[in-house]
Design an enzyme around this catalytic site. Structure first.
Site, PDB file in Angstrom:
ATOM      1  N   ASP A  38      13.062 -13.152   6.942  1.00 20.25           N
ATOM      2  CA  ASP A  38      14.477 -13.208   6.952  1.00 20.25           C
ATOM      3  C   ASP A  38      14.762 -13.883   7.642  1.00 20.25           C
ATOM      4  O   ASP A  38      14.927 -13.971   8.909  1.00 20.25           O
ATOM      5  CB  ASP A  38      15.682 -12.165   7.749  1.00 20.25           C
ATOM      6  CG  ASP A  38      15.988 -11.035   6.793  1.00 20.25           C
ATOM      7  OD1 ASP A  38      15.494 -10.546   5.551  1.00 20.25           O
ATOM      8  OD2 ASP A  38      15.852 -10.142   7.159  1.00 20.25           O
ATOM      9  N   LYS A  62      21.148 -11.363   0.261  1.00 17.35           N
ATOM     10  CA  LYS A  62      21.465 -10.645  -0.326  1.00 17.35           C
ATOM     11  C   LYS A  62      23.257 -10.317  -0.136  1.00 17.35           C
ATOM     12  O   LYS A  62      23.996 -11.056   0.498  1.00 17.35           O
ATOM     13  CB  LYS A  62      21.130  -9.766   1.778  1.00 17.35           C
ATOM     14  CG  LYS A  62      19.870  -9.455   1.820  1.00 17.35           C
ATOM     15  CD  LYS A  62      20.107  -9.013   3.197  1.00 17.35           C
ATOM     16  CE  LYS A  62      18.599  -8.336   3.537  1.00 17.35           C
ATOM     17  NZ  LYS A  62      17.919  -7.800   2.918  1.00 17.35           N
ATOM     18  N   GLY A  99      15.797  -3.301  10.773  1.00 15.50           N
ATOM     19  CA  GLY A  99      16.004  -2.920  12.053  1.00 15.50           C
ATOM     20  C   GLY A  99      16.491  -2.739  13.100  1.00 15.50           C
ATOM     21  O   GLY A  99      16.656  -3.192  14.181  1.00 15.50           O
ATOM     22  N   ARG A 101       4.439   5.441   0.898  1.00 17.31           N
ATOM     23  CA  ARG A 101       3.880   7.296   0.319  1.00 17.31           C
ATOM     24  C   ARG A 101       4.817   7.782   0.057  1.00 17.31           C
ATOM     25  O   ARG A 101       3.863   8.381  -1.663  1.00 17.31           O
ATOM     26  CB  ARG A 101       3.900   7.704   1.605  1.00 17.31           C
ATOM     27  CG  ARG A 101       2.020   7.516   2.738  1.00 17.31           C
ATOM     28  CD  ARG A 101       1.675   8.451   3.292  1.00 17.31           C
ATOM     29  NE  ARG A 101       1.282   8.031   4.870  1.00 17.31           N
ATOM     30  CZ  ARG A 101      -0.871   8.367   4.371  1.00 17.31           C
ATOM     31  NH1 ARG A 101      -0.422   7.987   2.614  1.00 17.31           N
ATOM     32  NH2 ARG A 101      -0.812   7.317   5.377  1.00 17.31           N
ATOM     33  N   GLY A 109      11.628  -2.509   9.242  1.00 19.73           N
ATOM     34  CA  GLY A 109      10.869  -1.674  10.325  1.00 19.73           C
ATOM     35  C   GLY A 109       9.139  -2.753  10.222  1.00 19.73           C
ATOM     36  O   GLY A 109       9.087  -2.558  11.181  1.00 19.73           O
ATOM     37  N   GLY A 152      12.536  -8.713   8.799  1.00 18.56           N
ATOM     38  CA  GLY A 152      13.316  -8.770   8.455  1.00 18.56           C
ATOM     39  C   GLY A 152      13.333  -8.984  10.290  1.00 18.56           C
ATOM     40  O   GLY A 152      13.274 -11.049  10.475  1.00 18.56           O
ATOM     41  N   SER A 153      14.080  -8.348  10.965  1.00 23.95           N
ATOM     42  CA  SER A 153      14.180  -9.010  12.576  1.00 23.95           C
ATOM     43  C   SER A 153      12.847  -9.250  13.030  1.00 23.95           C
ATOM     44  O   SER A 153      12.756  -9.899  13.969  1.00 23.95           O
ATOM     45  CB  SER A 153      15.062  -7.136  12.748  1.00 23.95           C
ATOM     46  OG  SER A 153      15.831  -7.112  12.028  1.00 23.95           O
TER      47      SER A 153
END
Lengths: 196, 298
Positions: B28, B85, B157, B169, B218, B239-240
């Site tokens: 990101d 996005k 996030g 999973r 995550g 991402g973050s």
């Protein structure tokens, strides 16, 4: 004859290349013990008759080749090399981009993303010199072209932007992706050139 | 070669593009500077957006597609593919990104949904789409709508990998389950997960999703990324996790390295050393229902 083929497995469409070569080896009547293996480190090249350089991001793959100590081992590899898309960029002498340390195995200059961005990616039936059975259905994804080819590079196919398929002895470099389309004639020709 | 003999935007080209990303890290970025750092660090593509998910969480409000000027700036800055996005169901945001020349569109639950009933009819576009999914049913519904790539949703996030693990999973487990079924059971199971039977059968035959499947939501450390690869991801979105860490470039390189050597703990140990602070994390159990992003667009 039992044959071992390696696929450079650092990034890109590795499993597609493994599947295509497995099918091509069967098509060439190779022995049941023939294998197609992933190459991540220099030792993985031992016993390979050929190496495939897959499609992917050429900047990423180039960096990882160096990180994994594969640059010289690939350059001095004695077998055949079958390179598609990003692989073609790596085979060239000049990619006009300092971030890509090309292998320089084929005397050619490449232009990356020569057709534009993903929305300009295309499928087309293209004539390939010396290939029996009609035009080849070629899949071009953010594809490069060869803008200049030097000594010993034999051009197999050209579009208006430049050369999209070339051979030099035991090497074959393609701007498109025969591993995605199910037509294995180019794989089989490559193997035949190697006496497989 | 005459132009009318060329075919653009086919399913094969869309899925083929996704295949070229395999084994890679997609990062990101919110501006050209971050995009350049991502490219230099070995990202296979960058995801352009206005705010990274952790800022969207903090600042609240309606999260939308990024300003076209920003997207253009990122496109001009790098040679690797640029993704963007759009809000779930917002087909005009998608039309805009397609015109700008974005290489793949992420119809993302991280932004505020524009349509709570329908996703975008992705088959109408030449540009390929990636969509989030928490289980096999969601993944196959998105593929049926034309998604060329799936990413497990995780909980964006949070810097907490637990939901990404749960979703990976779930999908892998569901595929193993259908592999053990006969044809009749597969058709009945397809009905129960609200997915097309032929796609369920394809998963069972191939032992995987019909398209490339990345992990997202995550991932904050090299070990997180390598774990997702060992669980069966074809690659990861971060991402973050990169630009909210104390040393983004070092973190970016370390995560790329960890994805490349995901089964080699020695390499992961080495690249995890001296990275500085990872992004601050959130316990997903403390989130209110309206703060949970993964339940958007099922």
């Amino acid at each position: 004859m039992d044959v071992k083929i390696g696929v450079l497995a650092l990034q890109g469409d590795v499993s597609e290349h493994i599947d295509a070569f497995s099918a091509a080896l069967a098509g060439r009547g190779c022995g049941k013990a023939s294998t197609v293996v992933e190459v991540r480190n220099p030792v993985d090249l031992d016993g390979c008759s050929a190496l495939a350089l897959p499609g992917g991001e050429s900047t990423t793959i180039s960096r990882l080749i160096e990180r994994n100590g594969l640059y010289e081992p690939i350059r001095t590899f004695k077998g055949g090399i079958f390179a598609t898309c990003a692989g073609m960029v790596l085979m060239a002498t000049d990619a006009a981009d300092p971030r890509i340390h090309t292998l320089g195995l084929m005397d050619m200059t490449v232009d990356r993303n020569a057709f534009g961005r993903q929305k300009e990616s295309f499928e087309a039936d293209i004539p390939v010199i010396g290939l029996d059975g009609g035009p080849f259905h070629a899949i071009f994804i953010r594809a490069p072209v060869v803008t200049a080819a030097g000594a010993g590079v034999h051009v197999l196919a050209t579009l208006d932007r430049g050369i999209v398929a070339a051979e030099k002895g035991r090497y074959m470099a393609l701007a498109f992706h025969p591993e995605l389309g199910g037509d294995l004639r180019l794989h089989e020709r490559f193997l035949k050139n190697l006496g497989i | 070669m005459k132009l009318e003999e060329l075919r653009f935007g086919t399913e094969l080209l869309k899925r083929g593009f996704a295949s070229m990303q395999k084994g890679g890290v997609i990062m990101d970025v919110v501006n050209a500077e971050q995009a350049t750092i991502a490219e230099r660090s070995g990202a296979v593509a960058v995801m352009s957006l206005e705010r990274v998910p952790s800022d969207i969480r903090k600042q609240g409000g309606v999260a939308r597609m990024a300003d076209p000027e920003k997207v253009q700036e990122i496109i001009d800055a790098v040679s690797i593919p640029v993704m963007g996005k759009v809000r779930i169901g917002h087909f005009v945001e998608a039309q805009v990104l397609e015109v700008l020349g974005v290489d793949m569109i992420d119809e993302s639950e991280v932004l505020t949904p524009a349509d709570e009933e329908y996703h975008i009819d992705k088959k109408l576009f030449k540009v390929p789409f990636v969509c989030g999914a928490r289980n096999l049913g969601e993944a196959l519904r998105r593929i049926n709508e034309g998604a060329a790539m799936i990413r497990t949703k995780g909980e964006a996030g949070t810097g907490n990998v637990v939901e990404a693990v749960r979703h990976m999973r779930a999908i892998m487990g569901d595929i193993r389950k259908v592999q053990g079924m006969d044809e009749q059971e597969r058709i009945s199971y397809a009905r129960s997960i609200e997915a097309p039977a032929e796609l369920v059968i394809e998963c069972a035959t191939r032992g995987r999703l019909p398209v490339v499947n990345f992990s997202a939501g995550g991932i904050a450390t090299p070990s997180d990324a390598a774990m997702m690869m060992q669980l069966g991801a074809d690659g990861v979105f971060v991402g973050s996790g990169i630009f909210k860490s104390s040393n983004p470039e070092k973190m970016a390189k370390a995560i790329v390295e960890a994805v490349n050597h995901y089964s080699d703990a020695k390499v992961i140990a080495k690249v995890s050393t001296g990275l500085g602070d990872a992004m601050p994390g959130l316990d997903v159990h403390t989130l209110r229902a309206d703060e949970v992003l993964q339940t958007r667009g099922r």
